[in-house]
Design a protein around this motif. Sequence first.
Motif, PDB file in Angstrom:
ATOM      1  N   ALA A  65       0.595  -0.906   0.237  1.00 50.25           N
ATOM      2  CA  ALA A  65       0.194   0.247   0.073  1.00 50.25           C
ATOM      3  C   ALA A  65       0.974   1.321   0.196  1.00 50.25           C
ATOM      4  CB  ALA A  65      -0.569  -0.077   0.980  1.00 50.25           C
ATOM      5  N   LYS A  66       1.836   0.824   0.908  1.00 51.15           N
ATOM      6  CA  LYS A  66       2.554   2.059   0.739  1.00 51.15           C
ATOM      7  C   LYS A  66       3.917   2.680  -0.383  1.00 51.15           C
ATOM      8  CE  LYS A  66       5.086   3.813   4.612  1.00 51.15           C
ATOM      9  NZ  LYS A  66       5.065   4.926   4.747  1.00 51.15           N
ATOM     10  N   LYS A  67       4.054   1.098  -1.445  1.00 49.80           N
ATOM     11  CA  LYS A  67       5.143   0.807  -1.913  1.00 49.80           C
ATOM     12  C   LYS A  67       6.363   1.393  -1.430  1.00 49.80           C
ATOM     13  CE  LYS A  67       2.225   3.111  -5.607  1.00 49.80           C
ATOM     14  NZ  LYS A  67       2.190   3.835  -6.892  1.00 49.80           N
ATOM     15  N   ARG A  68       6.265   0.878  -0.348  1.00 48.10           N
ATOM     16  CA  ARG A  68       7.714   0.832   0.398  1.00 48.10           C
ATOM     17  C   ARG A  68       9.120  -0.279   0.031  1.00 48.10           C
ATOM     18  NH1 ARG A  68       7.888   2.872   5.981  1.00 48.10           N
ATOM     19  NH2 ARG A  68       9.895   1.829   7.594  1.00 48.10           N
ATOM     20  N   PRO A  69       9.910  -0.302  -0.089  1.00 52.47           N
ATOM     21  CA  PRO A  69      10.431  -1.236  -0.366  1.00 52.47           C
ATOM     22  C   PRO A  69      11.054  -2.184   0.776  1.00 52.47           C
ATOM     23  CG  PRO A  69      12.353   0.935  -0.808  1.00 52.47           C
ATOM     24  CD  PRO A  69      10.579   1.485  -0.230  1.00 52.47           C
ATOM     25  N   PRO A 114       3.765   1.906  10.596  1.00 49.83           N
ATOM     26  CA  PRO A 114       5.005   2.661   9.770  1.00 49.83           C
ATOM     27  C   PRO A 114       4.134   4.076   9.179  1.00 49.83           C
ATOM     28  CG  PRO A 114       4.470   0.979   7.489  1.00 49.83           C
ATOM     29  CD  PRO A 114       3.901   0.657   9.127  1.00 49.83           C
ATOM     30  N   SER A 115       4.951   4.497   9.136  1.00 52.37           N
ATOM     31  CA  SER A 115       3.789   6.285   8.927  1.00 52.37           C
ATOM     32  C   SER A 115       2.816   6.050   7.571  1.00 52.37           C
ATOM     33  CB  SER A 115       4.674   6.966   8.207  1.00 52.37           C
ATOM     34  OG  SER A 115       5.469   7.981   7.386  1.00 52.37           O
ATOM     35  N   ALA A 116       1.290   6.538   7.278  1.00 53.68           N
ATOM     36  CA  ALA A 116       0.645   6.308   6.508  1.00 53.68           C
ATOM     37  C   ALA A 116       0.761   7.417   5.733  1.00 53.68           C
ATOM     38  CB  ALA A 116      -0.332   6.286   7.300  1.00 53.68           C
ATOM     39  N   ASN A 117       1.861   6.712   5.051  1.00 50.88           N
ATOM     40  CA  ASN A 117       1.690   7.789   3.594  1.00 50.88           C
ATOM     41  C   ASN A 117       2.603   7.019   2.280  1.00 50.88           C
ATOM     42  OD1 ASN A 117       4.275   8.258   5.316  1.00 50.88           O
ATOM     43  ND2 ASN A 117       5.094   8.651   3.733  1.00 50.88           N
ATOM     44  N   LEU A 118       2.157   7.629   1.361  1.00 44.08           N
ATOM     45  CA  LEU A 118       3.343   7.036   0.350  1.00 44.08           C
ATOM     46  C   LEU A 118       4.811   6.970   0.408  1.00 44.08           C
ATOM     47  CD1 LEU A 118       1.284   7.900  -2.962  1.00 44.08           C
ATOM     48  CD2 LEU A 118       0.779   5.906  -1.605  1.00 44.08           C
ATOM     49  N   LEU A 127       5.512  13.514   1.893  1.00 47.00           N
ATOM     50  CA  LEU A 127       4.901  13.566   3.730  1.00 47.00           C
ATOM     51  C   LEU A 127       4.450  12.890   4.689  1.00 47.00           C
ATOM     52  CD1 LEU A 127       3.945  17.518   1.809  1.00 47.00           C
ATOM     53  CD2 LEU A 127       6.461  16.382   4.118  1.00 47.00           C
ATOM     54  N   SER A 128       4.816  12.640   5.677  1.00 47.93           N
ATOM     55  CA  SER A 128       3.980  12.060   6.489  1.00 47.93           C
ATOM     56  C   SER A 128       2.263  12.686   7.265  1.00 47.93           C
ATOM     57  CB  SER A 128       4.760  12.250   8.070  1.00 47.93           C
ATOM     58  OG  SER A 128       6.026  10.914   7.659  1.00 47.93           O
ATOM     59  N   PRO A 129       1.604  12.108   7.252  1.00 52.07           N
ATOM     60  CA  PRO A 129       0.130  12.397   7.648  1.00 52.07           C
ATOM     61  C   PRO A 129      -0.250  13.005   9.211  1.00 52.07           C
ATOM     62  CG  PRO A 129       0.645  10.012   7.249  1.00 52.07           C
ATOM     63  CD  PRO A 129       2.063  10.392   7.194  1.00 52.07           C
ATOM     64  N   THR A 148      17.114  11.622   0.658  1.00 51.08           N
ATOM     65  CA  THR A 148      15.146  12.311   0.332  1.00 51.08           C
ATOM     66  C   THR A 148      14.551  11.337   1.539  1.00 51.08           C
ATOM     67  OG1 THR A 148      15.710  10.778  -1.751  1.00 51.08           O
ATOM     68  CG2 THR A 148      16.391  13.200  -1.806  1.00 51.08           C
ATOM     69  N   HIS A 149      13.607  12.342   1.713  1.00 50.41           N
ATOM     70  CA  HIS A 149      12.625  11.443   2.761  1.00 50.41           C
ATOM     71  C   HIS A 149      11.854  12.470   2.673  1.00 50.41           C
ATOM     72  CE1 HIS A 149      12.263   7.595   4.567  1.00 50.41           C
ATOM     73  NE2 HIS A 149      11.309   7.784   4.976  1.00 50.41           N
ATOM     74  N   TYR A 150      10.130  12.910   3.611  1.00 46.01           N
ATOM     75  CA  TYR A 150       9.598  13.322   3.895  1.00 46.01           C
ATOM     76  C   TYR A 150       9.615  14.693   3.230  1.00 46.01           C
ATOM     77  CZ  TYR A 150      11.457  11.051   8.301  1.00 46.01           C
ATOM     78  OH  TYR A 150      12.254  10.238   8.823  1.00 46.01           O
TER      79      TYR A 150
END
Length: 320
Positions: free
Chosen positions: A48-52, A135-139, A143-145, A225-227
């Motif tokens: 859902a997050k497209k997180r590696p 984890p934070s509920a963002n892609l 940006l974190s929600p 690069t993050h957030y």
Amino acid sequence: MENQIWMQPEDAARTLRAGGIVAIPTETVYGLAGDAFNELALAKIFNAKKRPTFDPLILHIASLADVEKVAREFPLKARMLAEKFWPGPLTLVLPKRESVPDLATSSLPSVAVRFPVHPLAQEIIRLAETPLAAPSANLFKHLSPTTAQHVAEQLAGRIDGIVDGGMCSVGVESTIVSFAQEEPRLLRPGAITLEMLQECIGEVIVAKSSSSPGSSMESPGMLDTHYQPRTPLLYKSTLNGNLPVKTARLAFGKQLGVLPPTLNLSESGNLIEATANLYAYMHQLDEGDYDLILVDEIPSEGLGRALNDRLRRASSKKFF
Ligand code: AMP
Ligand code: MG
């Protein structure tokens, strides 16, 4: 779909017990929760997050005693921090129990654990009767929600539900302290400041960002690069050329800038207020059709260290 996404804690817990994934409020940022011991639920979170999957998850518990459900050891200094700052915005990295799925920890021998103070988060964890990976509920990299609406904008249609708990009081991700090695190490600055940690347990090593390509990351939240908002953002980096016509200034305190403030993180220069506003204001400016967001300098002490960390990572490496 939009009206079906909102859930009460009881529905959220039922969905989580059945292996679903639900965004829940915490005091730091909204988390995308799933049963920490259900591999399918963990896979759904990454998807859902497209997180590696090399980026491990933080497991959330609702009592100090629950640490032993996920961690094999609880070193004395870690316990001292837990007793002082839990429930609250502090994550401890501890040697993991065999039973914690590798997917939760990206196959690391350690596990990240947090006991949040937000009453809805605690209620949902208790009702779900299992530690929750959240984890934070963002892609990934976005940006974190800090509001339920931020979550819906990024993840509606990709997750089973959202519990709305209003705006997050802290506003940046938890402080992470690792006990995976001999000495305690600060992996990510947050609302529990370095000074607060040191006052409680003495020396804490500040880990350097270790995100050079290919290197194994001690804390992947430390990616350079993050957030990041979609609009280029400049913080403490120089602009080669003229300001675009549509430039927003995110101000802090009463500093004078090249433009009048578009939004001010805290007019009185209060770091707690500025932290709580950071992501919400970045979201707002990101939606405002600007070509550039310029951010005022923020002092790098106490909570300012967490703000500087997030802004540095949100900053465009190249502009013009
Ligand atoms: P978040 O993106 O806010 O969910 O935070 C998750 C972050 O926690 C990851 O990106 C890592 O930086 C950190 N983390 C989780 N588990 C571990 C671990 N076992 N060792 C070190 N850092 C971890
Ligand atoms: Mg995150």
